[in-house]
Design a protein around this motif. Structure first.
Motif, PDB file in Angstrom:
ATOM      1  N   GLU A 132      -6.389  13.770  -3.930  1.00 33.89           N
ATOM      2  CA  GLU A 132      -6.127  13.245  -5.269  1.00 33.89           C
ATOM      3  C   GLU A 132      -5.544  11.839  -5.197  1.00 33.89           C
ATOM      4  OE1 GLU A 132      -5.103  16.834  -8.252  1.00 33.89           O
ATOM      5  OE2 GLU A 132      -3.717  16.634  -6.584  1.00 33.89           O
ATOM      6  N   ILE A 133      -4.671  11.612  -4.231  1.00 37.17           N
ATOM      7  CA  ILE A 133      -4.105  10.269  -4.057  1.00 37.17           C
ATOM      8  C   ILE A 133      -5.209   9.281  -3.707  1.00 37.17           C
ATOM      9  CG2 ILE A 133      -2.418   8.884  -2.790  1.00 37.17           C
ATOM     10  CD1 ILE A 133      -0.932  11.481  -2.151  1.00 37.17           C
ATOM     11  N   GLU A 134      -6.088   9.679  -2.800  1.00 35.17           N
ATOM     12  CA  GLU A 134      -7.178   8.808  -2.378  1.00 35.17           C
ATOM     13  C   GLU A 134      -8.156   8.558  -3.519  1.00 35.17           C
ATOM     14  OE1 GLU A 134      -7.289   9.884   2.388  1.00 35.17           O
ATOM     15  OE2 GLU A 134      -8.626  10.957   1.012  1.00 35.17           O
ATOM     16  N   GLU A 135      -8.327   9.527  -4.401  1.00 34.17           N
ATOM     17  CA  GLU A 135      -9.213   9.342  -5.545  1.00 34.17           C
ATOM     18  C   GLU A 135      -8.656   8.288  -6.496  1.00 34.17           C
ATOM     19  OE1 GLU A 135     -11.213  11.960  -9.176  1.00 34.17           O
ATOM     20  OE2 GLU A 135      -9.894  12.900  -7.714  1.00 34.17           O
ATOM     21  N   ILE A 136      -7.330   8.257  -6.655  1.00 31.29           N
ATOM     22  CA  ILE A 136      -6.699   7.273  -7.533  1.00 31.29           C
ATOM     23  C   ILE A 136      -6.711   5.887  -6.898  1.00 31.29           C
ATOM     24  CG2 ILE A 136      -4.534   6.622  -8.653  1.00 31.29           C
ATOM     25  CD1 ILE A 136      -3.874   9.599  -8.862  1.00 31.29           C
ATOM     26  N   ARG A 137      -6.366   5.813  -5.606  1.00 30.80           N
ATOM     27  CA  ARG A 137      -6.284   4.513  -4.936  1.00 30.80           C
ATOM     28  C   ARG A 137      -7.640   4.004  -4.474  1.00 30.80           C
ATOM     29  NH1 ARG A 137      -3.055   2.965  -0.529  1.00 30.80           N
ATOM     30  NH2 ARG A 137      -3.413   0.953  -1.518  1.00 30.80           N
ATOM     31  N   ALA A 191       0.832  -1.209   0.000  1.00 37.18           N
ATOM     32  CA  ALA A 191       0.000   0.000   0.000  1.00 37.18           C
ATOM     33  C   ALA A 191       0.867   1.260   0.000  1.00 37.18           C
ATOM     34  CB  ALA A 191      -0.933  -0.005   1.207  1.00 37.18           C
ATOM     35  N   SER A 192       1.933   1.255   0.796  1.00 43.71           N
ATOM     36  CA  SER A 192       2.816   2.420   0.852  1.00 43.71           C
ATOM     37  C   SER A 192       3.581   2.602  -0.456  1.00 43.71           C
ATOM     38  CB  SER A 192       3.806   2.279   2.015  1.00 43.71           C
ATOM     39  OG  SER A 192       3.136   2.292   3.255  1.00 43.71           O
ATOM     40  N   THR A 238       3.822   7.093   7.041  1.00 42.51           N
ATOM     41  CA  THR A 238       4.971   6.193   6.928  1.00 42.51           C
ATOM     42  C   THR A 238       6.025   6.761   5.984  1.00 42.51           C
ATOM     43  OG1 THR A 238       3.600   4.240   7.343  1.00 42.51           O
ATOM     44  CG2 THR A 238       5.715   3.878   6.248  1.00 42.51           C
ATOM     45  N   LEU A 239       5.588   7.261   4.849  1.00 42.76           N
ATOM     46  CA  LEU A 239       6.513   7.814   3.859  1.00 42.76           C
ATOM     47  C   LEU A 239       7.170   9.092   4.361  1.00 42.76           C
ATOM     48  CD1 LEU A 239       4.346   7.260   0.652  1.00 42.76           C
ATOM     49  CD2 LEU A 239       6.310   5.912   1.415  1.00 42.76           C
ATOM     50  N   MET A 240       6.415   9.893   5.130  1.00 42.19           N
ATOM     51  CA  MET A 240       6.992  11.105   5.709  1.00 42.19           C
ATOM     52  C   MET A 240       8.037  10.752   6.755  1.00 42.19           C
ATOM     53  SD  MET A 240       5.586  14.034   4.508  1.00 42.19           S
ATOM     54  CE  MET A 240       5.490  15.231   5.835  1.00 42.19           C
ATOM     55  N   ASP A 241       7.757   9.735   7.592  1.00 43.28           N
ATOM     56  CA  ASP A 241       8.704   9.313   8.623  1.00 43.28           C
ATOM     57  C   ASP A 241      10.001   8.791   8.011  1.00 43.28           C
ATOM     58  OD1 ASP A 241       6.879  10.006  10.556  1.00 43.28           O
ATOM     59  OD2 ASP A 241       6.116   7.974  10.858  1.00 43.28           O
TER      60      ASP A 241
END
Length: 275
Positions: free
Chosen positions: A134-139, A116-117, A149-152
Motif C-alpha cells: 500500500e505504501i508503494e502504491e501511494i509513493r 524519501a524516508s 531505515t525507519l525500523m532501525d
C-alpha cells in the motif's frame, strides 16, 4: 548540643513536580506524578497540615502545576522546557542549544531522515496500519530501504498481519516517533495540516478482516467504498485492479454527499441531451 538542621518544605506543588521531572530518568505521566506526591507524608516535627495539602492533591491540581511549570520555564529562559510526548512529560533542552550540549557530551550530529524516508514515514503515520504494498502504491516506488531505515531508528514497528492473501505485515508508528517529533498523541497530526486527516484506526483494521473464509469470497470493503457512485464501483472492479490492495476512503461524509448530488445532476443532464 546543636539542633538538627531541618529541611524546608516545598513552596508549591509546581516546585515538587519540577523536581520529580528533573530527577526522573524516564518521562512521567500526570498520574505517576500525582502518585509520587501523594506517597510522601510528614516526618516528625514537620507541619503535617502543609504536607496533607500535597498528599490530597487532585489530578486537576497536578495539571495546573504542569502548565505553570511550562510557562515558568518559557519565561525564565532556562535553556530547557517541558515537553509532553505520548502522554508523558519530560524536561528537554532547547533545540537552539543542541550544538553546545553535543559538544559537551562529545556526540556526533544526529542523523537526519532523507526526503524519501520522511515521505514514507508520513504515509505510515497518517494511514496506519498499512502494508508495504500500500505504501508503494501511494509513493509509486519501492520502499524497502526506507522501511529498513525507519525500523532501525525505531520510528515504526510491525503491528500485526493483514488477512489478505499471503498475510503481509502491517506497519505503524512507535512511541519513539511521538517523542522524536514532539507530539503528545497521534491526534495532533490532524492539527499540523487541516487538509490531511489521519485514518480511523478501527475502520482501517476492519478492512483487513474477512467474515467469509471461502476461497471464492471477496474481502469485505469499507462502508465508504460501498456508498460511492457507480462509476467508482466500476473502476474498483476493473480487471487491472490488484486483488491484494485496498483503497481506504478517508473523505469526510459531507463530501461524499456532495459527490452523490453532482452525480445525480450529471445523469439528469445526459437525459436531456438524449432527448
Amino acid at each position: 548540643m546543636s539542633e538538627d538542621v531541618k529541611i524546608p518544605l516545598p513552596h508549591s506543588l509546581q516546585e515538587i513536580v519540577g523536581a520529580l521531572l528533573f530527577a526522573s530518568e524516564t518521562p512521567l505521566t500526570a498520574a505517576e506524578l500525582r502518585e509520587c506526591v501523594r506517597a510522601v507524608g510528614a516526618e516528625e516535627g514537620e507541619n503535617a497540615e502543609i504536607m496533607d495539602v500535597y498528599r490530597t492533591c487532585t489530578s486537576k491540581e497536578v495539571d495546573e502545576a504542569l502548565r505553570g511549570l511550562e510557562k515558568a520555564l518559557e519565561v525564565g529562559g532556562t535553556g530547557f522546557r517541558l515537553v509532553c510526548a505520548g502522554g508523558a512529560y519530560r524536561l528537554q533542552t532547547e533545540p537552539s542549544c543542541g550544538r553546545y550540549v553535543r559538544a559537551m557530551l562529545k556526540m556526533d550530529r544526529p542523523s537526519r531522515l532523507g526526503r524519501a524516508s520522511l515521505e514514507t514515514l508520513a504515509i505510515i503515520a497518517y494511514r496506519q496500519p498499512l502494508t508495504k504494498s500500500e505504501i508503494e502504491e501511494i509513493r509509486g516506488v519501492d520502499v524497502s530501504a526506507n522501511i529498513k531505515t525507519l525500523m532501525d531508528m525505531q520510528l515504526i514497528r510491525l503491528v500485526g498481519k493483514s488477512e489478505l492473501p499471503g498475510h503481509p505485515f502491517l506497519y505503524g508508528t512507535t512511541a519513539a516517533f511521538l517523542e522524536h517529533f514532539g507530539l503528545s498523541s497521534l491526534q495532533q497530526l490532524n492539527e499540523l495540516d487541516p487538509t490531511l486527516q489521519r485514518s480511523n484506526p478501527k475502520k482501517k483494521a476492519e478492512a483487513y478482516k474477512r467474515k467469509d473464509d471461502k476461497k471464492d469470497a471477496q474481502p469485505e470493503l469499507p462502508v465508504a467504498l460501498e456508498e460511492q457512485p457507480p462509476a467508482a464501483e466500476e473502476e474498483k472492479q476493473s480487471p487491472a485492479a490488484d486483488e491484494d490492495d485496498f483503497f481506504i476512503d478517508d473523505t469526510p461524509d459531507e463530501f461524499d454527499d456532495e459527490d452523490e448530488e453532482e452525480f445525480e445532476d450529471d445523469e439528469e443532464g445526459e437525459g436531456e441531451d438524449d432527448e
